[in-house]
Design a protein around this motif. Structure first.
Motif, PDB file in Angstrom:
ATOM      1  N   MET A   1      12.387   1.673   2.119  1.00 19.70           N
ATOM      2  CA  MET A   1      11.616   0.456   2.337  1.00 19.70           C
ATOM      3  C   MET A   1      11.419  -0.271   1.009  1.00 19.70           C
ATOM      4  N   PRO A   2      11.501  -1.627   1.019  1.00 18.02           N
ATOM      5  CA  PRO A   2      11.298  -2.374  -0.230  1.00 18.02           C
ATOM      6  C   PRO A   2       9.852  -2.301  -0.689  1.00 18.02           C
ATOM      7  N   PRO A   3       9.595  -2.496  -1.977  1.00 19.06           N
ATOM      8  CA  PRO A   3       8.231  -2.432  -2.501  1.00 19.06           C
ATOM      9  C   PRO A   3       7.325  -3.479  -1.867  1.00 19.06           C
ATOM     10  N   THR A   4       6.029  -3.160  -1.816  1.00 18.56           N
ATOM     11  CA  THR A   4       5.017  -4.080  -1.311  1.00 18.56           C
ATOM     12  C   THR A   4       4.273  -4.679  -2.490  1.00 18.56           C
ATOM     13  N   SER A   5       4.258  -6.006  -2.599  1.00 23.31           N
ATOM     14  CA  SER A   5       3.619  -6.652  -3.746  1.00 23.31           C
ATOM     15  C   SER A   5       2.104  -6.723  -3.595  1.00 23.31           C
ATOM     16  N   ASN A   6       1.618  -6.732  -2.335  1.00 24.05           N
ATOM     17  CA  ASN A   6       0.185  -6.863  -2.110  1.00 24.05           C
ATOM     18  C   ASN A   6      -0.256  -5.843  -1.066  1.00 24.05           C
ATOM     19  N   PRO A   7      -0.348  -4.553  -1.451  1.00 22.36           N
ATOM     20  CA  PRO A   7      -0.675  -3.510  -0.482  1.00 22.36           C
ATOM     21  C   PRO A   7      -2.083  -3.661   0.083  1.00 22.36           C
ATOM     22  N   THR A   8      -2.258  -3.275   1.327  1.00 26.46           N
ATOM     23  CA  THR A   8      -3.565  -3.301   1.958  1.00 26.46           C
ATOM     24  C   THR A   8      -4.401  -2.125   1.470  1.00 26.46           C
ATOM     25  N   LEU A   9      -5.668  -2.149   1.836  1.00 23.92           N
ATOM     26  CA  LEU A   9      -6.551  -1.040   1.494  1.00 23.92           C
ATOM     27  C   LEU A   9      -6.007   0.273   2.062  1.00 23.92           C
ATOM     28  N   ARG A  10      -5.485   0.244   3.274  1.00 26.55           N
ATOM     29  CA  ARG A  10      -4.954   1.441   3.916  1.00 26.55           C
ATOM     30  C   ARG A  10      -3.753   1.987   3.138  1.00 26.55           C
ATOM     31  N   GLN A  11      -2.864   1.097   2.695  1.00 30.42           N
ATOM     32  CA  GLN A  11      -1.709   1.539   1.919  1.00 30.42           C
ATOM     33  C   GLN A  11      -2.130   2.082   0.554  1.00 30.42           C
ATOM     34  N   ARG A  12      -3.107   1.424  -0.063  1.00 28.51           N
ATOM     35  CA  ARG A  12      -3.602   1.926  -1.354  1.00 28.51           C
ATOM     36  C   ARG A  12      -4.282   3.278  -1.194  1.00 28.51           C
ATOM     37  N   ARG A  13      -4.988   3.460  -0.074  1.00 24.82           N
ATOM     38  CA  ARG A  13      -5.676   4.730   0.145  1.00 24.82           C
ATOM     39  C   ARG A  13      -4.677   5.870   0.323  1.00 24.82           C
ATOM     40  N   LEU A  14      -3.581   5.613   1.026  1.00 21.41           N
ATOM     41  CA  LEU A  14      -2.543   6.631   1.163  1.00 21.41           C
ATOM     42  C   LEU A  14      -2.030   7.029  -0.214  1.00 21.41           C
ATOM     43  N   ILE A  46       4.262   4.690  -5.571  1.00 17.75           N
ATOM     44  CA  ILE A  46       3.771   5.417  -4.403  1.00 17.75           C
ATOM     45  C   ILE A  46       2.254   5.553  -4.485  1.00 17.75           C
ATOM     46  N   GLU A  47       1.756   5.869  -5.664  1.00 16.84           N
ATOM     47  CA  GLU A  47       0.336   6.157  -5.821  1.00 16.84           C
ATOM     48  C   GLU A  47      -0.529   4.903  -5.881  1.00 16.84           C
ATOM     49  N   THR A  48       0.070   3.742  -5.997  1.00 15.00           N
ATOM     50  CA  THR A  48      -0.673   2.485  -5.928  1.00 15.00           C
ATOM     51  C   THR A  48      -0.471   1.790  -4.579  1.00 15.00           C
ATOM     52  N   GLY A  49       0.260   2.431  -3.675  1.00 18.53           N
ATOM     53  CA  GLY A  49       0.480   1.871  -2.352  1.00 18.53           C
ATOM     54  C   GLY A  49       1.554   0.817  -2.290  1.00 18.53           C
ATOM     55  N   ARG A  50       2.292   0.632  -3.375  1.00 17.31           N
ATOM     56  CA  ARG A  50       3.297  -0.436  -3.426  1.00 17.31           C
ATOM     57  C   ARG A  50       4.670   0.014  -2.943  1.00 17.31           C
ATOM     58  N   TRP A  88      -6.375  -9.288  12.005  1.00 16.28           N
ATOM     59  CA  TRP A  88      -6.944  -9.572  10.691  1.00 16.28           C
ATOM     60  C   TRP A  88      -5.941 -10.210   9.730  1.00 16.28           C
ATOM     61  N   GLU A  89      -4.646  -9.981   9.957  1.00 11.33           N
ATOM     62  CA  GLU A  89      -3.649 -10.575   9.074  1.00 11.33           C
ATOM     63  C   GLU A  89      -3.661 -12.095   9.139  1.00 11.33           C
ATOM     64  N   GLU A  90      -4.119 -12.642  10.267  1.00 11.32           N
ATOM     65  CA  GLU A  90      -4.216 -14.092  10.400  1.00 11.32           C
ATOM     66  C   GLU A  90      -5.278 -14.671   9.462  1.00 11.32           C
ATOM     67  N   CYS A  91      -6.179 -13.814   8.980  1.00  8.29           N
ATOM     68  CA  CYS A  91      -7.277 -14.274   8.126  1.00  8.29           C
ATOM     69  C   CYS A  91      -6.941 -14.199   6.642  1.00  8.29           C
ATOM     70  N   ARG A  92      -5.802 -13.623   6.306  1.00  5.98           N
ATOM     71  CA  ARG A  92      -5.510 -13.322   4.908  1.00  5.98           C
ATOM     72  C   ARG A  92      -5.387 -14.570   4.028  1.00  5.98           C
ATOM     73  N   ASP A  93      -5.023 -15.705   4.603  1.00  5.31           N
ATOM     74  CA  ASP A  93      -4.847 -16.918   3.811  1.00  5.31           C
ATOM     75  C   ASP A  93      -6.163 -17.632   3.503  1.00  5.31           C
ATOM     76  N   HIS A  94      -7.225 -17.324   4.270  1.00  3.44           N
ATOM     77  CA  HIS A  94      -8.460 -18.091   4.057  1.00  3.44           C
ATOM     78  C   HIS A  94      -9.713 -17.240   3.912  1.00  3.44           C
ATOM     79  N   LEU A  95      -9.559 -15.915   3.758  1.00  5.01           N
ATOM     80  CA  LEU A  95     -10.709 -15.046   3.506  1.00  5.01           C
ATOM     81  C   LEU A  95     -10.386 -14.106   2.347  1.00  5.01           C
ATOM     82  N   PRO A  96     -11.399 -13.628   1.634  1.00  5.01           N
ATOM     83  CA  PRO A  96     -11.153 -12.640   0.583  1.00  5.01           C
ATOM     84  C   PRO A  96     -10.427 -11.428   1.146  1.00  5.01           C
TER      85      PRO A  96
END
Length: 284
Positions: A1-14, A46-50, A88-96
């Protein structure tokens, strides 16, 4: 899988949990890379969820790190892949991003325990009460910002009504129940809504009255998000600037579990709490 530039909290937690396994095994990043057959940069990603991993790859990493906790390994394997395309992904452009991550965290939780001293829990708020809260934010929000926050908060409440609703336990201090956001009519409607929600089989509400002699607290409202295994629990703290802070260190989780247990022990039981709120409604 290609790297993720903006990992979610769930990916970072893994990634964080895999780092914890590596450290418990006594491996440096260099040693882990050699054992896994990758370069050091890949271990860091891997350890940063990226660097998204497959479930099989997570199991292989856990085996390399000599982890024998099958329940934890299964839970980590279930966290793999790219970000879930939830509402929740629909909110990513206009919420923190922290608010978006919070919705995803709650979606995947197996239980939720909250404690609040000055505010009604977000998942129990009415639309009118929530709107009054957002209008009181400093600095003031623009109207479209209020509506985005409001939509996000109301959609989060869906976890209490879905098929297989989330077990939810709220400890609310009397001070929060007496706050007059929005005026008497809004307050009355809010308290009645809490009474209605407390009748749901998955919702438990306990009140801590002013005259309680012992009130264990961190001085801060917080949510304790229960994961599939205790190691994957998360504490979410409200911050003074309106964002979310997330804690997952073992010592921190233990501290907040203990605080919640003590708060429940000094709160009214659910039946007496309902009677208490009912009296407040009658006196508005």
């Amino acid at each position: 899988m290609p790297p993720t530039s903006n990992p979610t909290l769930r990916q970072r937690r893994l990634g964080t949990e895999l780092r914890k396994l590596r450290e418990r095994a006594g491996f440096t990043v260099t040693e882990a890379a050699a054992q896994l057959g990758v370069n050091q940069g890949r271990v860091s990603m891997i350890e940063t969820g990226r660097s998204p991993l497959s479930a099989d790859r997570v199991r292989a990493v856990a085996s390399t790190y000599d982890c024998s906790d099958e329940a934890l390994i299964d839970a980590l394997a279930a966290m793999t892949g790219r970000r879930t395309r939830g509402w929740w992904e629909e909110c990513r452009d206009h919420l923190p991003s922290a608010l978006v991550d919070l919705a995803e965290l709650e979606h995947h939780a197996v239980g939720l325990r909250v404690a609040l001293a000055m505010h009604i829990p977000a998942l129990l708020q009415t639309t009118d009460h929530a709107r009054a809260l957002f209008r009181a934010v400093v600095p003031p929000m623009r109207q479209y910002e209020i509506e985005h926050r409001l939509t996000h908060r109301m959609k989060r409440q869906g976890i209490l009504h879905r098929t297989g609703p989330l077990p939810y336990s709220a400890i609310i201090h009397e001070s929060a129940l007496r706050m007059g956001f929005g005026g008497p009519d809004v307050r009355r409607g809010q308290l009645k809504h809490i009474l209605d929600m407390s009748e749901a089989r998955n919702v438990t509400v306990r009140v801590i009255p002013f005259d309680t002699e012992y009130y264990p607290s961190t001085g801060q409202s917080f949510d304790y998000v229960v994961g599939p295994v205790p190691q994957l629990d998360t504490v979410q703290l409200d911050t003074h600037h309106g964002g979310c802070g997330f804690l997952d260190a073992e010592a921190q989780l233990g501290k907040y579990r203990t605080v919640l247990d003590h708060m429940e022990s000094c709160a009214l039981d659910p039946t007496d709490s309902r009677d208490f709120i009912h009296r407040l409604v009658q006196n508005i």
